[in-house]
Each structure stands twice: as C-alpha cells, then as structure tokens.
Enzyme design. Sequence first.
Site, short mmCIF file in Angstrom:
data_model
loop_
_atom_site.label_atom_id
_atom_site.label_comp_id
_atom_site.label_asym_id
_atom_site.label_seq_id
_atom_site.Cartn_x
_atom_site.Cartn_y
_atom_site.Cartn_z
N HIS A 1 0.84 -1.20 0.00
CA HIS A 1 0.00 0.00 0.00
C HIS A 1 0.87 1.24 0.00
O HIS A 1 2.11 1.16 -0.05
CB HIS A 1 -1.01 -0.03 1.15
CG HIS A 1 -0.41 -0.07 2.53
ND1 HIS A 1 0.47 0.88 3.00
CD2 HIS A 1 -0.57 -0.95 3.55
CE1 HIS A 1 0.81 0.59 4.24
NE2 HIS A 1 0.20 -0.53 4.59
N LYS B 1 -7.04 -1.85 6.82
CA LYS B 1 -7.88 -2.71 6.00
C LYS B 1 -9.29 -2.76 6.55
O LYS B 1 -10.27 -2.74 5.80
CB LYS B 1 -7.28 -4.11 5.99
CG LYS B 1 -7.46 -4.80 4.68
CD LYS B 1 -6.65 -6.05 4.62
CE LYS B 1 -7.07 -6.84 3.39
NZ LYS B 1 -6.36 -8.09 3.28
N CYS C 1 -2.10 -3.25 23.13
CA CYS C 1 -0.95 -2.92 22.28
C CYS C 1 -1.32 -1.64 21.55
O CYS C 1 -2.38 -1.58 20.92
CB CYS C 1 -0.70 -4.05 21.29
SG CYS C 1 0.31 -3.49 19.91
N LYS D 1 -6.11 6.76 10.29
CA LYS D 1 -5.06 5.76 10.08
C LYS D 1 -5.48 4.83 8.94
O LYS D 1 -6.65 4.46 8.84
CB LYS D 1 -4.93 4.97 11.40
CG LYS D 1 -3.72 4.13 11.44
CD LYS D 1 -3.54 3.49 12.79
CE LYS D 1 -2.46 2.44 12.57
NZ LYS D 1 -1.99 1.78 13.69
N CYS E 1 2.31 -9.87 21.79
CA CYS E 1 1.36 -9.34 20.81
C CYS E 1 1.62 -10.04 19.49
O CYS E 1 2.71 -9.91 18.92
CB CYS E 1 1.49 -7.83 20.64
SG CYS E 1 0.46 -7.23 19.28
N HIS F 1 4.06 1.43 2.22
CA HIS F 1 5.21 0.67 1.72
C HIS F 1 5.82 1.41 0.52
O HIS F 1 7.05 1.48 0.37
CB HIS F 1 4.79 -0.73 1.26
CG HIS F 1 4.06 -1.52 2.31
ND1 HIS F 1 2.78 -1.99 2.14
CD2 HIS F 1 4.42 -1.89 3.56
CE1 HIS F 1 2.39 -2.64 3.23
NE2 HIS F 1 3.37 -2.58 4.11
N HIS G 1 -1.93 -2.30 17.76
CA HIS G 1 -2.97 -3.24 17.30
C HIS G 1 -4.27 -3.14 18.11
O HIS G 1 -5.20 -3.91 17.86
CB HIS G 1 -2.41 -4.66 17.27
CG HIS G 1 -1.29 -4.78 16.28
ND1 HIS G 1 0.04 -4.62 16.63
CD2 HIS G 1 -1.31 -4.97 14.95
CE1 HIS G 1 0.78 -4.72 15.55
NE2 HIS G 1 0.00 -4.94 14.52
N CYS H 1 2.48 -7.63 16.53
CA CYS H 1 3.86 -7.13 16.52
C CYS H 1 4.86 -8.27 16.41
O CYS H 1 6.03 -8.04 16.16
CB CYS H 1 4.20 -6.37 17.79
SG CYS H 1 3.24 -4.88 18.06
N1 MSP Z 1 8.56 -7.21 8.32
C1 MSP Z 1 8.73 -6.08 9.17
C2 MSP Z 1 10.02 -5.35 8.85
C3 MSP Z 1 11.24 -6.17 8.97
S1 MSP Z 1 12.66 -5.29 8.47
C4 MSP Z 1 13.94 -6.21 8.95
C5 MSP Z 1 7.57 -5.13 8.97
N2 MSP Z 1 6.89 -5.22 7.83
S2 MSP Z 1 5.64 -4.29 7.41
O1 MSP Z 1 5.11 -4.86 6.21
O2 MSP Z 1 4.73 -4.14 8.50
O3 MSP Z 1 6.26 -2.94 7.02
C6 MSP Z 1 6.42 -1.88 7.93
C7 MSP Z 1 6.96 -0.70 7.18
O4 MSP Z 1 6.08 -0.36 6.06
C8 MSP Z 1 7.04 0.59 7.95
O5 MSP Z 1 8.17 0.65 8.78
C9 MSP Z 1 7.08 1.58 6.81
O6 MSP Z 1 8.31 1.53 6.18
C10 MSP Z 1 6.03 1.03 5.90
N3 MSP Z 1 4.69 1.48 6.28
C11 MSP Z 1 3.61 0.70 6.55
N4 MSP Z 1 2.54 1.51 6.79
C12 MSP Z 1 2.89 2.80 6.68
C13 MSP Z 1 2.20 4.03 6.73
N5 MSP Z 1 0.90 4.12 6.96
N6 MSP Z 1 2.90 5.14 6.49
C14 MSP Z 1 4.24 5.11 6.19
N7 MSP Z 1 4.91 3.97 6.12
C15 MSP Z 1 4.30 2.81 6.48
O7 MSP Z 1 7.34 -4.33 9.84
#
Ligand code: MSP
Length: 655
Positions: free
Chosen positions: A17, A297, A142, A294, A125, A20, A145, A128
């Site tokens: 999304h 989904k 948490c 925020k 959690c 990412h 979550h 997390c």
């Molecule tokens: N798998 C772990 C990361 C392991 S790294 C060794 C993880 N994955 S995640 O799919 O949840 O990705 C988290 C990351 O996605 C955030 O740190 C950020 O980079 C990005 N984002 C997810 N949602 C976001 C927003 N709403 N806004 C900005 N970035 C966000 O955690």
Amino acid sequence: MTTYITTPIYYVNAEPHLGHAYTTIVADTYSRFRRLCGEDVRFQTGTDEHGDKIAEAAAREQVSPPEYVDRISALYKKSWPLFDIAPDTFIRTTDAVHIQTVQRVLQQVYDQGDIYFGEYSGLYCKGCERFLTEKELVGGNCPDHQRPPEQITEQNYFFRMSRYQQALIDHIHAHADFISPERYRNEVLSSLSEPLEDLCISRPTARLTWGIPLPFDSRFVTYVWFDALINYLTGIGYPDGPSFAKYWGAAEHVIAKDILKPHAIYWPTMLLAMGLPLYQRLHVHGFWNVGDVKMSKSIGNVVRPGALAAEYGVDTVRYFLLREMSFGLDASFTPTAIVTRNNSDLANDLGNLFSRSLAMLEKYSSGLVPAPGIALDIDKALTRTALQMLSGYHEEMARFQFHRALQGVWELISHANKYIVGTEPWTLAKDPAQEARLSAVLYNLVECLRLLTLVLRPVMPRTSARMAAGLGLEDDDPRISNFPQGARWGLSRAGTKLHKTESLFPRVETPVQGQVAVTPGGADCARQAAPAQGKKKVKGTDAEVGVIDFAQFQQVDLRVAEVVAAERIVKSDRLLKLTVKAPEERTIVAGIAQYYTPEEMVGRLLLIVANLEPVELMGVQSEGMVLAASTVVDGKKRLVLTTVSAEVAAGSKVA
Ligand code: MSP
C-alpha cells in the site's frame, strides 16, 4: 564512495500500500541521489515471510505457506517498477541463502555464549510478533494493534541483549546522526535509560513451524525479527562475499516509526554480538494517514500503489509523497492534496516555466541555445538563487529532508518565472538593439532548466529525462547526470539544438475537496468528478460572477504576506506602495491610502492574491493584490484589510 541503502522487508500478510510505496520511493530517490553524486550504490528491498502472522494468513486462504508467500512476495516485486523504483536486490527470507546465513549467525552467537535457554513469561502481541513490556501498553492494549497482548509462559532461547546495552548507549552518544530525526534518537535513548531485558529469539515448533529451525535445537524455530534483520547482511553476501566488504560499512536503513525498537535496539545489539560494525544511519519517518484517519484494511481506506500510479502518473506520486511529508512527521494523503500539488507545483510552476521558456527559445532563438551575455543585476540575482538552491539541495537530500530540498528547488522555479516577467523577453525581441540582452536572458533560462533537470533526476526520473531531451542533452551527459560536475552555472553550450516536448504535467481535474472514494473490498483510491460548472446562482454569490468550480478557485494563489515597508506614491492620494514578504519580497500597489497610513501598515499580516498578472500603476510594478472588505461607516466608504486570526509565517498558503 559507496552507499548501501535498504527498506524494511515487508510482511507478506498484506498487499503493498501507500505506506510501503513511500518508504521504497524514499530509498529509491536516495539511491538515485547518491548515484548522481557519483557513488557506487547498492539498494535493497524485499519481503519478510516467516512467523505467526504469515502462517495464519496462509491458513485463512487455505493454501500452504510456501504457496502463499510466493504469491504475495511477487506482488511486492511487481509493484516497484510501477513507480520507477529500481532496487539492486530483492531479498526474501525464504531464500535458501538467507536461511543459511541466519543459522550461521545463530550458531556463532550461541557458541560464544550470548544465547541461553530459559523460561519466559510475558505479554505477547501477535500483531507485533514480539513480547511487549507493561510500559508499552496503552490502556492494557498494544498501541499499534488496539488489543490486549496474551500472557504466555514458555521455555525458549534468549539473546543476551542486556550485555550490549551500555555499548549501544555509548555508540549513540558518540554518533550524532546514528538515528535521525532527533526525536527518534531521543526516544531510543530514553528507552535505553531503563535496563534492557534479554530478547526471546525462538518459538517452540509445537506452536509455530513456519520459521527457520534453530541450528542447535530442532524443537525450535527462529523468532521472526532475529531472522528478518539479518536480511541486511544476507543481501550483500555476508560473511565472505566481496559486496559485503564493500557495502556494509556504508549501510543506511530507512524505516517508519513503527519498527524503531527492533532497528535501533535489537539490530545494533545483534551486530555488536556478532563483532560487526554497526550500520551508519537509521532514517525514521512518520506515518501516512488517509485524511486524518489511520490507513487500515478494516476501515477500508487502504490506498493501493497501482491505483495511485495509474490515476496520477508516476512522477506526480513520487513528487507528492516526497514534498508533502516532512520526513519524521506524519502526513495526510488526500486526492485533493495530490491534485493540488500536481496542478500548482508541477503543471503551473515547473511545467509552465519549461514550456514558456522553450517556446520563447524556439521563437526568438531559432530553437538553439543562444550565447550567454553580460550579467545585469537581475541576472545575478537569478544565478545566486540557483547556486543557493544547489548547495541547499545537496545538504537536505543527504539529511533525508526531501521536502526541504524540493522547497529550495521550487524557489528557483518561482524566481525563474518572475525573471521572465521582469525581463520581458517579448519586449526585448521587438528591439533589434536588444538582441544581445535577449540572448543573455534566454541563455539564463536554459541554465535554470538544465539545473532543474539535474536536481529533479532522483525525484522524478521520467520528467527529468523528458526535460533533458527538450534541452538537447543526452541522458548520460554529466551536466545533467553528475551532481558535482553539473552543479555549476554556465555549462550550457551556445548552438545546442533544443527540441519541442509535450507539456510536462497536464492539469488534473480537482476532486471534491477532501474526498477519498473507497471501492469496497479493493479499497483503492479514486477521485470524484469535479462539480458541474455553470452560471447558476448559489446562496450569497453575485449572479454575474456565477459559480466557479474548485479547480478554478485553486488557480488563485492566496497567501499571507507581511508588510515590511510602505510609502505613499507621489501624485496619487489613493495608492500606497507596499513591500511585502510572501515569502519572497515583492511590491504591491494598493488603493488604500485614504484609509491607512504607511506607518500603520508596516508589520501587518495581510491576505493577498499572489499570482495576479503584474501591472504597472503610476510607474510602479505591482505584483499582486491586497484583499480588503468594503464597508460604509457614517455614510462614508471604508476599506478594511483582511488578515489571519493568529500569527503565521509570511508566505503561508490560504485555502
Ligand atoms: N517485516 C517487518 C520489517 C522487517 S525489516 C527487517 C515489517 N513489515 S511491514 O510490512 O509491516 O512494514 C512496515 C513498514 O512499512 C514501515 O516501517 C514503513 O516503512 C512502511 N509502512 C507501513 N505503513 C505505513 C504508513 N501508513 N505510512 C508510512 N509507512 C508505512 O514491519
């Protein structure tokens, strides 16, 4: 010089999304910036595929975990080219080489006595995938979550994280830019002021099998964070590969604030235990919300990258995300915000500068770069802005302050647009005696466009390539592809053939303000059609003026301006000449002399229309209009100036 830049590896329990995409665009832009600076860059992203959450997601879809992770990982991999994101490595934690690396690290740390067997009881959690401390809970839940963690007691392996606590604190104190922005550095230091607990790094196979088996006890798999963080080493061939030796010393990680603790505490302590140097810098950004909400989904407001790129175009999305978010703070995504950036910054400011300049070069210089001329004061001021922009740009990009770097770039664009108004090439063209002056003006515009092509290359690679083509420059010409070489004034060569290009950024219809349409299930972002235009009468409007649509309204650039000087215009009892900051200085001639004295004007904050075509009034060029309400007091007309209800910075936009 080398750079190794990474994104988090994303969990495959959800599809990509906007959030990412943002992190990955940031890392891509930074890697392109470093390449522009002539560095050898390695850029890595990938997917995190083990653990509870993934196993559960596969079970929900009634497919095996390997089949499930293959499908979602491919979605991530396919998403990035949609944004011209070009990673050098896409790593998956299910890659055989990664599994080997993780087991090797575990064995080493175990052999040296930093992993021990014990019993643990704690608050876990699932979202997390980690145990939380009491302190982290908000109202028993948490905070990420919004549900209470489970109390779990089990026998597990533990990493002696506490042993490295002091070394980590010392490192953070000795390296000011290890974690930035500063608020996150402070947050980490504050959590390190309490004793660190050891980290539970295993899960019993009785509870979870979808993980990397511990090399020294097959009854357990590896905790997903211990597995995932090691991706940063696997991807460059740890421990023996040549890339490891080359890139590790230059490692920089980009993450959002949600995963600060694993990156700022678990990871450095793991590296200390392995006897490896720590990464160079951790860059932490905030969260994108949709409007004020925020992204989630369950709310159904998730913005999908594919829909975004298709709707607004790659470069508009890249620019918007980098310009709109102050790196480190949260930001708000709305269709209106992105369309506004497209129409005002891209179509109006940059697009117009480019097309106007090229059209004049075509008309007055046969489509060739003219000779530079003697620089007058007005030219020197433009060059100064350009050089200031270049140094600010380098500094801010290197500090991950992309929004500031772009602000500086737009100051040059706005200066160049004003330079056209100030030099009036169309008037010079009418006078053969001004031929050399006209050449100089047009040459200066070419130089501005070339420098813009150079600095926009990491941010908007496609647009920069189109600008380069328009300027008759090859893609690999160092004047637009190498920062140190190209970042000087006066490198354009007279006689270079310029080429007509299509408009860089077509204007986009403005959606109803603040509206985010959400498609059920898919939850993609879409724009609503603009309201119908017409001459119908709306409550409180003048019938003759009629109704304007939002797009028309947005063409008016309303700003807060601060009056820094005011004087009467001799021979006029109606006009005051005001010098205002909005935020650059400009002159506005206002018909308010019968109601306000020059003395009472200085220091006031006014509302102005900033993009009115300049006019000459009593020999003074007026660049804008002051807004005032007209009223009648004691039978006499009176003008009352408009202002803001609290102090804001000069130049703030009014909308
Ligand atoms: N798998 C772990 C990361 C392991 S790294 C060794 C993880 N994955 S995640 O799919 O949840 O990705 C988290 C990351 O996605 C955030 O740190 C950020 O980079 C990005 N984002 C997810 N949602 C976001 C927003 N709403 N806004 C900005 N970035 C966000 O955690």
